[in-house]
Design an enzyme around this catalytic site. Structure first.
Site, PDB file in Angstrom:
ATOM      1  N   ARG A   1      63.254  32.166 119.284  1.00 11.64           N
ATOM      2  CA  ARG A   1      64.316  33.136 119.005  1.00 11.64           C
ATOM      3  C   ARG A   1      65.382  33.122 120.107  1.00 11.64           C
ATOM      4  O   ARG A   1      66.505  33.527 119.892  1.00 11.64           O
ATOM      5  CB  ARG A   1      63.717  34.530 118.854  1.00 11.64           C
ATOM      6  CG  ARG A   1      63.036  34.688 117.492  1.00 11.64           C
ATOM      7  CD  ARG A   1      62.486  36.063 117.323  1.00 11.64           C
ATOM      8  NE  ARG A   1      61.689  36.420 118.501  1.00 11.64           N
ATOM      9  CZ  ARG A   1      61.117  37.586 118.696  1.00 11.64           C
ATOM     10  NH1 ARG A   1      61.252  38.541 117.816  1.00 11.64           N
ATOM     11  NH2 ARG A   1      60.390  37.818 119.778  1.00 11.64           N
TER      12      ARG A   1
ATOM     13  N   ASP B   1      63.676  32.284 114.018  1.00 10.62           N
ATOM     14  CA  ASP B   1      62.425  33.040 114.007  1.00 10.62           C
ATOM     15  C   ASP B   1      61.560  32.466 112.885  1.00 10.62           C
ATOM     16  O   ASP B   1      61.938  32.544 111.703  1.00 10.62           O
ATOM     17  CB  ASP B   1      62.770  34.517 113.755  1.00 10.62           C
ATOM     18  CG  ASP B   1      61.533  35.392 113.727  1.00 10.62           C
ATOM     19  OD1 ASP B   1      60.422  34.845 113.574  1.00 10.62           O
ATOM     20  OD2 ASP B   1      61.686  36.617 113.840  1.00 10.62           O
TER      21      ASP B   1
ATOM     22  N   LYS C   1      43.670  27.814 120.209  1.00 12.05           N
ATOM     23  CA  LYS C   1      42.939  29.067 120.322  1.00 12.05           C
ATOM     24  C   LYS C   1      43.850  30.174 120.834  1.00 12.05           C
ATOM     25  O   LYS C   1      44.810  29.853 121.526  1.00 12.05           O
ATOM     26  CB  LYS C   1      41.735  28.896 121.232  1.00 12.05           C
ATOM     27  CG  LYS C   1      42.057  28.860 122.728  1.00 12.05           C
ATOM     28  CD  LYS C   1      40.808  28.909 123.544  1.00 12.05           C
ATOM     29  CE  LYS C   1      40.613  30.219 124.217  1.00 12.05           C
ATOM     30  NZ  LYS C   1      41.342  30.372 125.474  1.00 12.05           N
TER      31      LYS C   1
ATOM     32  N   ASP D   1      41.279  22.016 120.936  1.00 16.22           N
ATOM     33  CA  ASP D   1      40.455  22.586 121.989  1.00 16.22           C
ATOM     34  C   ASP D   1      40.673  21.641 123.157  1.00 16.22           C
ATOM     35  O   ASP D   1      40.217  20.491 123.126  1.00 16.22           O
ATOM     36  CB  ASP D   1      38.978  22.603 121.585  1.00 16.22           C
ATOM     37  CG  ASP D   1      38.132  23.280 122.659  1.00 16.22           C
ATOM     38  OD1 ASP D   1      38.317  22.965 123.853  1.00 16.22           O
ATOM     39  OD2 ASP D   1      37.312  24.139 122.314  1.00 16.22           O
ATOM     40  N   HIS D   2      41.400  22.086 124.166  1.00 18.29           N
ATOM     41  CA  HIS D   2      41.848  21.117 125.181  1.00 18.29           C
ATOM     42  C   HIS D   2      40.677  20.490 125.943  1.00 18.29           C
ATOM     43  O   HIS D   2      40.831  19.436 126.543  1.00 18.29           O
ATOM     44  CB  HIS D   2      42.900  21.721 126.118  1.00 18.29           C
ATOM     45  CG  HIS D   2      42.355  22.629 127.176  1.00 18.29           C
ATOM     46  ND1 HIS D   2      42.025  23.934 126.939  1.00 18.29           N
ATOM     47  CD2 HIS D   2      42.092  22.417 128.489  1.00 18.29           C
ATOM     48  CE1 HIS D   2      41.577  24.482 128.057  1.00 18.29           C
ATOM     49  NE2 HIS D   2      41.608  23.591 129.014  1.00 18.29           N
TER      50      HIS D   2
ATOM     51  N   LYS E   1      39.762  16.157 127.464  1.00 17.36           N
ATOM     52  CA  LYS E   1      39.438  15.749 128.843  1.00 17.36           C
ATOM     53  C   LYS E   1      38.712  14.400 128.811  1.00 17.36           C
ATOM     54  O   LYS E   1      37.809  14.201 128.002  1.00 17.36           O
ATOM     55  CB  LYS E   1      38.571  16.818 129.518  1.00 17.36           C
ATOM     56  CG  LYS E   1      39.332  18.147 129.748  1.00 17.36           C
ATOM     57  CD  LYS E   1      38.482  19.147 130.493  1.00 17.36           C
ATOM     58  CE  LYS E   1      39.110  20.536 130.526  1.00 17.36           C
ATOM     59  NZ  LYS E   1      40.145  20.734 131.521  1.00 17.36           N
TER      60      LYS E   1
ATOM     61  N   GLU F   1      34.748  28.965 137.065  1.00 18.76           N
ATOM     62  CA  GLU F   1      36.149  29.015 137.492  1.00 18.76           C
ATOM     63  C   GLU F   1      36.239  29.850 138.755  1.00 18.76           C
ATOM     64  O   GLU F   1      35.559  30.876 138.881  1.00 18.76           O
ATOM     65  CB  GLU F   1      37.013  29.655 136.410  1.00 18.76           C
ATOM     66  CG  GLU F   1      37.107  28.818 135.169  1.00 18.76           C
ATOM     67  CD  GLU F   1      38.161  29.386 134.238  1.00 18.76           C
ATOM     68  OE1 GLU F   1      39.290  28.897 134.288  1.00 18.76           O
ATOM     69  OE2 GLU F   1      37.849  30.322 133.498  1.00 18.76           O
TER      70      GLU F   1
ATOM     71  N   ASP G   1      36.770  33.854 125.074  1.00 17.73           N
ATOM     72  CA  ASP G   1      37.713  33.005 125.803  1.00 17.73           C
ATOM     73  C   ASP G   1      37.143  31.605 126.069  1.00 17.73           C
ATOM     74  O   ASP G   1      37.882  30.622 126.039  1.00 17.73           O
ATOM     75  CB  ASP G   1      38.072  33.697 127.126  1.00 17.73           C
ATOM     76  CG  ASP G   1      39.229  33.023 127.842  1.00 17.73           C
ATOM     77  OD1 ASP G   1      40.252  32.771 127.186  1.00 17.73           O
ATOM     78  OD2 ASP G   1      39.114  32.751 129.057  1.00 17.73           O
TER      79      ASP G   1
ATOM     80  N   HIS H   1      35.218  26.173 124.065  1.00 16.12           N
ATOM     81  CA  HIS H   1      34.948  25.082 125.001  1.00 16.12           C
ATOM     82  C   HIS H   1      33.443  24.816 125.209  1.00 16.12           C
ATOM     83  O   HIS H   1      32.987  23.685 125.141  1.00 16.12           O
ATOM     84  CB  HIS H   1      35.590  25.376 126.353  1.00 16.12           C
ATOM     85  CG  HIS H   1      37.033  25.785 126.269  1.00 16.12           C
ATOM     86  ND1 HIS H   1      37.914  25.224 125.374  1.00 16.12           N
ATOM     87  CD2 HIS H   1      37.757  26.703 126.962  1.00 16.12           C
ATOM     88  CE1 HIS H   1      39.121  25.781 125.529  1.00 16.12           C
ATOM     89  NE2 HIS H   1      39.043  26.684 126.479  1.00 16.12           N
TER      90      HIS H   1
ATOM     91  N   LYS I   1      34.539  33.790 135.609  1.00 17.34           N
ATOM     92  CA  LYS I   1      35.711  33.759 136.495  1.00 17.34           C
ATOM     93  C   LYS I   1      35.257  34.224 137.873  1.00 17.34           C
ATOM     94  O   LYS I   1      34.201  34.853 138.008  1.00 17.34           O
ATOM     95  CB  LYS I   1      36.774  34.721 135.987  1.00 17.34           C
ATOM     96  CG  LYS I   1      37.264  34.400 134.591  1.00 17.34           C
ATOM     97  CD  LYS I   1      38.676  33.853 134.616  1.00 17.34           C
ATOM     98  CE  LYS I   1      39.220  33.632 133.238  1.00 17.34           C
ATOM     99  NZ  LYS I   1      39.632  32.266 132.967  1.00 17.34           N
TER     100      LYS I   1
HETATM  101  C1  BG6 Z   1      41.418  28.519 128.558  1.00 13.62           C
HETATM  102  C2  BG6 Z   1      41.037  29.941 128.866  1.00 13.62           C
HETATM  103  O1  BG6 Z   1      41.147  28.208 127.222  1.00 13.62           O
HETATM  104  O2  BG6 Z   1      40.699  27.636 129.393  1.00 13.62           O
HETATM  105  C3  BG6 Z   1      41.257  30.274 130.320  1.00 13.62           C
HETATM  106  O3  BG6 Z   1      41.797  30.835 128.068  1.00 13.62           O
HETATM  107  C4  BG6 Z   1      40.570  29.255 131.196  1.00 13.62           C
HETATM  108  O4  BG6 Z   1      40.790  31.582 130.643  1.00 13.62           O
HETATM  109  C5  BG6 Z   1      40.940  27.837 130.777  1.00 13.62           C
HETATM  110  O5  BG6 Z   1      40.975  29.491 132.538  1.00 13.62           O
HETATM  111  C6  BG6 Z   1      40.126  26.815 131.538  1.00 13.62           C
HETATM  112  O6  BG6 Z   1      40.642  25.529 131.291  1.00 13.62           O
HETATM  113  P1  BG6 Z   1      40.508  24.370 132.365  1.00 13.62           P
HETATM  114  O7  BG6 Z   1      41.064  23.174 131.686  1.00 13.62           O
HETATM  115  O8  BG6 Z   1      41.289  24.816 133.574  1.00 13.62           O
HETATM  116  O9  BG6 Z   1      39.054  24.273 132.667  1.00 13.62           O
END
Ligand code: BG6
Length: 484
Positions: A43, A85, A147, A176-177, A181, A215, A234, A239, A329
């Site tokens: 936007r 939009d 996500k 899903d990143h 990896k 983390e 989360d 993951h 965390k």
């Molecule tokens: C994300 C979460 O999907 O993955 C975050 O929302 C988290 O809370 C992150 O920190 C971790 O990703 P990576 O690649 O840094 O391990």
């Protein structure tokens, strides 16, 4: 055929921090297919020129010395901006016209990347459908979403229904990143391109599996989002369960998207649902000290920032082998590791008093920060009678291969461009994963919820997690990155 990548939510964080740097790096490596253009939509009132300028700044900041102004100039020629939009029919129709004129009449495959707030997913998809933008008569049409894919099974299902009203499942790429990896993909190679692991990858040799995503960071500025989500939504629903399915799945017939995903789905189906007393015995939760003072977090929040689960995969391969999943965390260090803990030898010949579980062989697959694999085994300490010591064999990506490991988004964006969905979650996977997590969330919200134990910053979660493992005669592998 040419490609048009349309990024909705172009002025957001994900676009500037991940998508554009990944596309720029792909272009520099000459991996982007010829005739690829990138169209940002949001936007905000940018022009193509001003959006390019903003992206140049953010990408330079993100990449540091790697940023090359001359290469950026070339890349910037691919970049365009169309204000609008995505939830407004008129704007989407205008966008459709703009895309056609950019594609100068010749057909192009299109990728619609929803990098917007999740509440816009359903209205955006409906508008794309209404404007005929999912129609594939002039080239492939793919949609990418990230996500959170719902906040529970019901909302995830509703999102899938909304998606399927417009796009076929094979057009949908759920990122899903973690699957992007390198070391996660290497786990597939380790298991399915080597013959020595298969015979021992089962209940006969493996005592249990630990999957840890620790983390060091706290919730930072994401307190508002995080508090409504918590660690299970989360990190686990996506993951951790993805890492578990890849560790546990059977060999797919071929490396093809649906065949790979069929095997992952079978694992999720085989996960025993927790019920009744299991919630106390198979799950622990914690919250780091100071969480309640984070911005956006209510003072009485009961949100878990740490969880550990014990899951059983009820099939022949894994019968009796628990999978311990944990994530939190504000922990000791940043490390993601999969530990395959093998059984002890049936009889210990060498009486040196070391009989604990941690003396058995162990395979540590370190996903990050440094990527590699380590095999732990006992050896004799020289000149010390029959004293034994755990030693290791190391494989480190960084030592074996030169060059930087690509960021997950590079691989995943390229896969979308190539139409390969192997590393993306299918609708049934997402729903089955929610089916595992939902009952735990419900139990934790009920009056019978187990205590939420607080843990100091920089530890391996709450003390109850360590006690819980010890009660089962097991030890967490609490070791910060074993490889550097
Ligand atoms: C994300 C979460 O999907 O993955 C975050 O929302 C988290 O809370 C992150 O920190 C971790 O990703 P990576 O690649 O840094 O391990």
């Amino acid at each position: 055929m040419a490609n048009t990548i349309v990024i909705f939510g172009a002025s957001g964080d994900l676009t500037s921090r991940k998508l554009i740097p990944a596309l720029y790096r792909l272009q520099r490596k000459q991996r982007l297919p010829a005739e690829t253009r990138i169209v940002g939509v949001a936007r905000s009132d940018y022009t193509s020129e001003s959006w390019r300028g903003m992206l140049a700044e953010s990408t330079a900041g993100f990449l540091g010395a790697e940023f090359d102004p001359a290469a950026w100039e070339q890349f910037a020629q691919l970049v365009h901006y169309v204000p609008g939009d995505v939830t407004q029919a008129e704007d989407v129709r205008r966008l459709s016209g703009a895309l056609e004129s950019l594609e100068t009449g010749s057909p192009a495959a299109r990728i619609y990347y929803l990098s917007t707030a999740p509440r816009l997913y359903e209205p955006a998809v409906a508008q794309l459908g209404a404007a005929g933008l999912a129609d594939e008569s002039r080239g492939a049409r793919r949609i990418v979403i990230e996500k959170p894919l719902g906040t529970d099974l019901a909302s995830a299902h509703a999102l899938n229904v909304a998606l399927h009203q417009v796009f076929g499942e094979r057009q949908i790429y759920r990122i899903d990143h973690y699957l992007g990896k390198e070391t996660v993909q290497n786990l597939l190679v380790l298991r399915f391109a080597n013959s020595i692991f298969e015979p021992i990858w089962n209940r006969n040799y493996i005592d249990h599996v630990q999957i840890t995503v620790a983390e060091e960071v706290r919730v930072g500025r994401r307190g508002g989002y995080y508090d409504s989500s918590g660690v299970l939504r989360d990190m686990f629903q996506n993951h951790l369960l993805q890492l578990m399915t890849i560790t546990a799945m059977e060999t797919p017939v071929r490396f093809e998207a649906d065949l790979v995903r069929d095997e992952k789905v079978k694992v999720l189906r085989a996960v025993r649902k927790l019920a009744g007393a299991d919630f106390a015995q198979c799950a622990v939760r914690g919250q780091y000290e100071g969480y309640l003072a984070e911005e956006g977090v209510p003072a009485n929040s009961q949100t878990a920032t740490f969880a550990a689960l014990k899951l059983h995969v009820d099939n022949w391969r894994w019968n009796g082998v628990p999978f311990y999943l944990r994530s939190g965390k504000a922990m000791s260090c940043r490390t993601t590791q999969i530990v395959i803990q093998f059984r002890k030898p049936p009889q210990m010949l060498f009486a040196d008093g070391r009989r604990g579980d941690f003396d058995a062989n162990r395979l540590v697959i370190q996903i990050q920060p440094a990527e590699g694999i380590q095999l732990h085994f006992l050896t004799k300490v020289p000149d010390a009678g029959m004293r034994l010591q755990m030693t290791d064999l190391d494989f480190r990506f960084g030592r074996e291969f030169s060059g930087q490991l690509p960021d997950a988004y590079q691989r995943l964006l390229l896969d979308v461009l190539n139409g390969d969905a192997s590393l993306f979650a299918r609708s049934d996977e997402v729903e089955l994963a929610w089916g595992i997590v939902d009952p735990i969330l419900a139990a934790w919200n009920s009056p019978a919820a187990p205590e939420l134990e607080h843990y100091p910053l920089g530890e391996w979660g709450p003390a109850c997690s360590t006690r819980w493992m010890r009660q089962q005669n097991r030890e967490w592998f609490d070791v910060c990155p074993v490889l550097h």
